[in-house]
Design a protein around this motif. Structure first.
Motif, PDB file in Angstrom:
ATOM      1  N   ARG A  63       9.193  -7.624   2.186  1.00  0.00           N
ATOM      2  CA  ARG A  63       9.546  -6.320   1.624  1.00  0.00           C
ATOM      3  C   ARG A  63       9.073  -5.201   2.547  1.00  0.00           C
ATOM      4  N   ALA A  64       9.593  -4.028   2.335  1.00  0.00           N
ATOM      5  CA  ALA A  64       9.207  -2.878   3.150  1.00  0.00           C
ATOM      6  C   ALA A  64       7.725  -2.574   2.960  1.00  0.00           C
ATOM      7  N   PRO A  65       7.034  -2.180   4.006  1.00  0.00           N
ATOM      8  CA  PRO A  65       5.599  -1.882   3.878  1.00  0.00           C
ATOM      9  C   PRO A  65       5.358  -0.669   2.999  1.00  0.00           C
ATOM     10  N   GLU A  66       4.217  -0.674   2.325  1.00  0.00           N
ATOM     11  CA  GLU A  66       3.826   0.455   1.503  1.00  0.00           C
ATOM     12  C   GLU A  66       3.234   1.548   2.389  1.00  0.00           C
ATOM     13  N   ALA A  67       3.219   2.766   1.882  1.00  0.00           N
ATOM     14  CA  ALA A  67       2.717   3.900   2.659  1.00  0.00           C
ATOM     15  C   ALA A  67       1.237   3.724   2.965  1.00  0.00           C
ATOM     16  N   ALA A  68       0.843   4.076   4.180  1.00  0.00           N
ATOM     17  CA  ALA A  68      -0.560   3.992   4.575  1.00  0.00           C
ATOM     18  C   ALA A  68      -1.380   5.044   3.839  1.00  0.00           C
ATOM     19  N   ALA A  69      -2.688   4.858   3.846  1.00  0.00           N
ATOM     20  CA  ALA A  69      -3.572   5.774   3.112  1.00  0.00           C
ATOM     21  C   ALA A  69      -3.465   7.197   3.635  1.00  0.00           C
ATOM     22  N   ASP A  70      -3.238   7.355   4.953  1.00  0.00           N
ATOM     23  CA  ASP A  70      -3.177   8.698   5.536  1.00  0.00           C
ATOM     24  C   ASP A  70      -1.748   9.197   5.731  1.00  0.00           C
ATOM     25  N   ARG A  74      -7.747   5.037  -3.617  1.00  0.00           N
ATOM     26  CA  ARG A  74      -6.584   5.887  -3.318  1.00  0.00           C
ATOM     27  C   ARG A  74      -5.284   5.088  -3.360  1.00  0.00           C
ATOM     28  N   LEU A  75      -5.271   3.918  -2.726  1.00  0.00           N
ATOM     29  CA  LEU A  75      -4.038   3.139  -2.658  1.00  0.00           C
ATOM     30  C   LEU A  75      -3.664   2.563  -4.019  1.00  0.00           C
ATOM     31  N   MET A  76      -4.631   2.117  -4.791  1.00  0.00           N
ATOM     32  CA  MET A  76      -4.319   1.587  -6.118  1.00  0.00           C
ATOM     33  C   MET A  76      -3.814   2.697  -7.040  1.00  0.00           C
ATOM     34  N   GLN A  77      -4.367   3.887  -6.912  1.00  0.00           N
ATOM     35  CA  GLN A  77      -3.943   4.974  -7.783  1.00  0.00           C
ATOM     36  C   GLN A  77      -2.545   5.483  -7.449  1.00  0.00           C
ATOM     37  N   VAL A 115       0.755  -3.205  -5.980  1.00  0.00           N
ATOM     38  CA  VAL A 115       0.172  -2.623  -4.774  1.00  0.00           C
ATOM     39  C   VAL A 115      -0.555  -3.763  -4.073  1.00  0.00           C
ATOM     40  N   ALA A 116       0.042  -4.257  -2.991  1.00  0.00           N
ATOM     41  CA  ALA A 116      -0.471  -5.486  -2.381  1.00  0.00           C
ATOM     42  C   ALA A 116      -0.729  -5.348  -0.892  1.00  0.00           C
ATOM     43  N   GLU A 117      -0.860  -4.116  -0.388  1.00  0.00           N
ATOM     44  CA  GLU A 117      -1.222  -3.951   1.011  1.00  0.00           C
ATOM     45  C   GLU A 117      -2.681  -4.369   1.214  1.00  0.00           C
ATOM     46  N   PRO A 118      -3.020  -4.972   2.353  1.00  0.00           N
ATOM     47  CA  PRO A 118      -4.386  -5.472   2.571  1.00  0.00           C
ATOM     48  C   PRO A 118      -5.476  -4.427   2.348  1.00  0.00           C
ATOM     49  N   ALA A 119      -5.212  -3.164   2.670  1.00  0.00           N
ATOM     50  CA  ALA A 119      -6.236  -2.129   2.486  1.00  0.00           C
ATOM     51  C   ALA A 119      -6.551  -1.872   1.021  1.00  0.00           C
ATOM     52  N   PHE A 132       0.535   4.518  -9.660  1.00  0.00           N
ATOM     53  CA  PHE A 132       0.923   5.218 -10.893  1.00  0.00           C
ATOM     54  C   PHE A 132       2.041   6.222 -10.659  1.00  0.00           C
ATOM     55  N   ALA A 133       2.214   6.658  -9.427  1.00  0.00           N
ATOM     56  CA  ALA A 133       3.203   7.705  -9.145  1.00  0.00           C
ATOM     57  C   ALA A 133       4.616   7.165  -8.998  1.00  0.00           C
ATOM     58  N   ARG A 134       4.854   5.858  -9.165  1.00  0.00           N
ATOM     59  CA  ARG A 134       6.188   5.295  -8.837  1.00  0.00           C
ATOM     60  C   ARG A 134       7.285   5.495  -9.867  1.00  0.00           C
ATOM     61  N   PRO A 135       7.130   5.668 -11.127  1.00  0.00           N
ATOM     62  CA  PRO A 135       5.899   5.754 -11.922  1.00  0.00           C
ATOM     63  C   PRO A 135       5.549   4.401 -12.540  1.00  0.00           C
ATOM     64  N   ALA A 136       4.350   4.301 -13.095  1.00  0.00           N
ATOM     65  CA  ALA A 136       3.901   3.053 -13.691  1.00  0.00           C
ATOM     66  C   ALA A 136       2.781   3.324 -14.678  1.00  0.00           C
ATOM     67  N   ASP A 137       2.585   2.379 -15.565  1.00  0.00           N
ATOM     68  CA  ASP A 137       1.469   2.404 -16.507  1.00  0.00           C
ATOM     69  C   ASP A 137       0.421   1.350 -16.143  1.00  0.00           C
ATOM     70  N   LEU A 138       0.860   0.332 -15.396  1.00  0.00           N
ATOM     71  CA  LEU A 138      -0.002  -0.757 -14.934  1.00  0.00           C
ATOM     72  C   LEU A 138       0.154  -0.894 -13.429  1.00  0.00           C
ATOM     73  N   VAL A 139      -0.950  -1.075 -12.722  1.00  0.00           N
ATOM     74  CA  VAL A 139      -0.910  -1.313 -11.282  1.00  0.00           C
ATOM     75  C   VAL A 139      -1.606  -2.639 -11.016  1.00  0.00           C
ATOM     76  N   ILE A 140      -0.859  -3.574 -10.458  1.00  0.00           N
ATOM     77  CA  ILE A 140      -1.348  -4.927 -10.237  1.00  0.00           C
ATOM     78  C   ILE A 140      -1.693  -5.102  -8.768  1.00  0.00           C
ATOM     79  N   GLY A 141      -2.951  -5.420  -8.479  1.00  0.00           N
ATOM     80  CA  GLY A 141      -3.402  -5.613  -7.110  1.00  0.00           C
ATOM     81  C   GLY A 141      -3.711  -7.068  -6.820  1.00  0.00           C
ATOM     82  N   TYR A 142      -4.108  -7.330  -5.587  1.00  0.00           N
ATOM     83  CA  TYR A 142      -4.412  -8.684  -5.129  1.00  0.00           C
ATOM     84  C   TYR A 142      -5.896  -8.767  -4.794  1.00  0.00           C
TER      85      TYR A 142
END
Length: 377
Positions: A33-40, A153-156, A252-256, A159-169
């Motif tokens: 899948r396409a990479p998620e936006a970096a923290a900066d 920052r990345l997990m939060q 949200v599954a980016e390594p950072a 919520f803007a996608r939007p979402a009520d639940l954010v699932i991490g690894y």
């Protein structure tokens, strides 16, 4: 030659086709899948304050490692750190009180006793959530650490996608030994399922070591009310209840944005851990049980049928051909998932880990069926 009309051969082929479907529809597309936006990255949504909750029972040494890393998180919108001291007999209370003197956003919630019949961790988490000041809640465990100082920052951002639940690894630290590789393989395989299923629109679980949801989600499910007496499920059963009530989930599954945990160091400890995790599966929605069960059953049957054919037929060529196709597909998928999740395993040992894990999984299933009693801390 293996007769093409043999029922076992046809069943073996069906098992392989089922696995190829999961590889082609869920695992490989998720890994690519396409990479998620970096923290900066610029032009990111406005951040909101968040409450970070950690529940601990006699985890002082782990907290000495975790809490400083949480306090160093780069999150300008602000966060409070709530440590729920669940009946600890060590110096957890004193340690957190000392931190609170220097860091006003560190708060302590103490649990003296758990009401009879309730899950200790769920009761402790409920008290922590009730004391939270912010609408967004982010959870991890005392024996984890965030992979980077951008974790909050990345997990939060989810919520803007939007979402009520954010699932991490949440990965396990790489160490020497076969058990460590097997634990990491099981974690990768589990992550491949719950992350890719959620990405495809079928969320069914998260891990409490890296999970976020809103206060509204917790209120809509009446907390852990439907499973407050079950020891497991403070994460996956909460997700089950929330999704059933219309909550939107994102990955949200980016390594950072990962968290890292110390793996079990003995087979017995891992056995008890997995029994507790798998016990919650009986309460999943039927559609989720079917989706997960088809994948797991096709793998277990594949190995069982292969062993039966291996010792009952003189010609192994067709069986070897089926094995080659299946092994190439799953190893490609697991290899790409490992690289994407920054949790790689040596490609050469993947087939062996895969076989050992599914025999181990079968033994776990039999154990849960025969002996259902579980223990908590």
């Amino acid at each position: 030659m293996l007769p093409l009309f043999s029922p076992l051969v046809w069943l073996l082929l069906v098992c392989v086709l089922v696995q190829l479907y999961y590889v082609g529809y869920y695992f490989l597309p998720f890994a690519r899948r396409a990479p998620e936006a970096a923290a900066d990255a610029p032009d990111q949504p406005l951040e909101e304050p968040v409450s970070v909750l950690v529940c601990a029972h006699n985890e002082l040494e782990n907290l000495r490692r975790l809490l400083p890393l949480l306090l160093q998180q780069d999150y300008p919108a602000g966060f409070e750190l709530i440590l729920v001291d669940d009946r600890s007999e060590d110096d957890t209370y004193l340690y957190v009180q000392q931190l609170a003197q220097y860091y006003p956003h560190v708060r302590l919630v103490s649990v003296g006793r758990t009401p009879e019949g309730l899950s200790p961790k769920k009761y402790a988490l409920t008290l922590g959530i009730k004391s939270a000041r912010h609408l967004r809640l982010l959870f991890t465990d005392a024996d984890c650490i965030p992979a980077t100082n951008q974790w909050i920052r990345l997990m939060q951002r989810g919520f803007a996608r939007p979402a009520d639940l954010v699932i991490g690894y949440s990965a396990y630290a790489a160490e020497t030994g076969f058990l460590n590789k097997l634990i990491r393989f099981e974690t990768l395989l589990s992550g491949a399922q719950y992350l890719s299923f959620a990405w495809r629109g079928y969320p069914y679980m998260g891990v409490g070591r890296n999970l976020a949801y809103t206060r509204a989600v917790f209120q809509s499910t009446k907390g852990f009310a439907s499973h407050i007496r079950s020891l497991g499920g403070d994460d996956d059963l909460l997700v089950q209840d929330a999704v059933q009530r219309g909550a939107r989930a994102v990955v949200v599954a980016e390594p950072a944005a990962h968290t890292l945990s110390e793996p079990a160091t003995s087979w017995g400890a891992w056995w008890r851990q997995k029994r507790r995790h798998l016990s919650a599966g009986r309460r999943y929605r039927l559609a989720d049980r079917v989706r997960i069960g088809n994948f797991m059953a096709s793998n277990v049957l594949f190995y069982g049928i292969s062993v039966a054919l291996l010792f009952s037929r003189p010609d192994w060529v067709p069986l070897a051909a089926v094995w080659l196709v299946r092994t190439a597909a799953v190893c490609t998928a697991y290899g790409q998932l490992g690289r994407r999740l920054d949790d790689p395993l040596p490609v050469g040992v993947l087939p062996f880990l895969d076989a050992v894990y599914f025999f181990y999984y079968l033994a776990l299933g039999i154990s849960l069926f025969l002996y259902r009693s579980l223990r908590w801390k």
